[in-house]
Scaffold this active site. Sequence first.
Site, PDB file in Angstrom:
ATOM      1  N   HIS A  68       0.818  -1.210   0.000  1.00 32.51           N
ATOM      2  CA  HIS A  68       0.000   0.000   0.000  1.00 32.51           C
ATOM      3  C   HIS A  68       0.854   1.262   0.000  1.00 32.51           C
ATOM      4  CE1 HIS A  68      -3.701  -2.253   0.211  1.00 32.51           C
ATOM      5  NE2 HIS A  68      -3.207  -2.971   1.209  1.00 32.51           N
ATOM      6  N   ASN A 231       2.512  10.746   8.527  1.00 32.38           N
ATOM      7  CA  ASN A 231       3.730  10.842   9.321  1.00 32.38           C
ATOM      8  C   ASN A 231       4.439   9.484   9.333  1.00 32.38           C
ATOM      9  OD1 ASN A 231       3.538  13.577  10.221  1.00 32.38           O
ATOM     10  ND2 ASN A 231       2.105  12.964  11.837  1.00 32.38           N
ATOM     11  N   HIS A 392       3.364  11.833   0.327  1.00 30.41           N
ATOM     12  CA  HIS A 392       1.933  11.517   0.256  1.00 30.41           C
ATOM     13  C   HIS A 392       1.560  11.158  -1.170  1.00 30.41           C
ATOM     14  CE1 HIS A 392       0.923  12.815   4.343  1.00 30.41           C
ATOM     15  NE2 HIS A 392       1.711  13.848   4.144  1.00 30.41           N
TER      16      HIS A 392
END
Length: 392
Positions: A68, A231, A392
């Site tokens: 993932h 994070n 991200h």
Amino acid sequence: MNELELKYGCNPNQKPARIYMKDGSDLPVQVLNGRPGYINFMDALNSWQLVRELDRSIGKPAAASFKHVSPAGAAVAVELSATDRQMYFVPTELEASPLACAYIRARGADRLCSYGDWAALSRTCDKATAMYLKDEVSDGVIAPDYEPEALEILRTKKKGAYNIVRIDPSYECAREEHRDIFGVTFQQGHNTYTPDDSTFSNIVTANKNLPEAAKTDLLIAALTLKYTQSNSMCFVKDGQTIGVGAGQQSRIHCTRLAGSKADNWLLRQHPRVLELPFVDGIRRPDRDNAIDVYISDECEDLLADGSWQKVFKTRPDPLTHSDRKEWLSRQSGVSCGSDAFFPFGDNVERAAKSGVKYIIEPGGSIRDDNVIETCDKYGIVMAFSGMRLFHH
């Protein structure tokens, strides 16, 4: 070929789906087997960047195990010890090449999270690496090339449907990158930052003794964080990650997650764990799940009558809380990286419980003095890199 149609996007209802080159150039990847999906390619391209940079920075074959779009584990080639071979379930007949050692250690960092992983290899996949990978539950692999025998071995996985991707090792992406979110296009410069020796020049703690081996581990931590959903925190020892805490909204929760994984990695080396009497023919995932429960506070669920007989030949004695505490007290020399500054000293407190002695983080918190003071309390060496590594 500058376009490849995919079965669907992140989910089956998200169609159409494809990968393509906006400038009309050829894709840098070639599918040699299988039919990789949208998330497969996200894992493949992120993991390839990580192993390529690890190899370039450290000069050793590197491997990663992704799930993932974050690494479950990453490692460079370090020869396997007898304990490594036992805890990572390496067949006695396998002569592990340097690249195989790297992947075995990367996958072994967190075998539970690596179930169904995407593997990334920084150099040509050889027979030894393919032999180990063929028996693991994995979705696919990316590498700059494959030895003919290795390719044939991997093509037998998943009844011939295993995803095998070759990437052009000379490919460099554009300096600017774009992506759409809710119909809005975002643009940013590609993150070209690569940590090096200068990353550790600003040591802010009283203890300034940073060995070369710790520098290597901190490099691995920083590069791993660069490709981990933020994070994020990363614990590293002896050239491999041993705990990655990713995607938590609170940094202390990232630290606790990474620390608990590092603790599990060490507990898996406990003699009683290495000698667990598994039933013959147990599947690898079932064995990994059993070990994870056995070393946890829920071990009595596994050892209850009617349960243990499905896994063990004889009922093993549990690892008590005091057993685990005594074994974990042996952990030391661990390196730790953070993708952003520590807002409080509690992150250092938790890291110290898992044997952390070296830390790299950007610095810049209004409470840096408290963080440094906490490091000094434990004799920890901490360097401020001045570079945030959000991803991200």
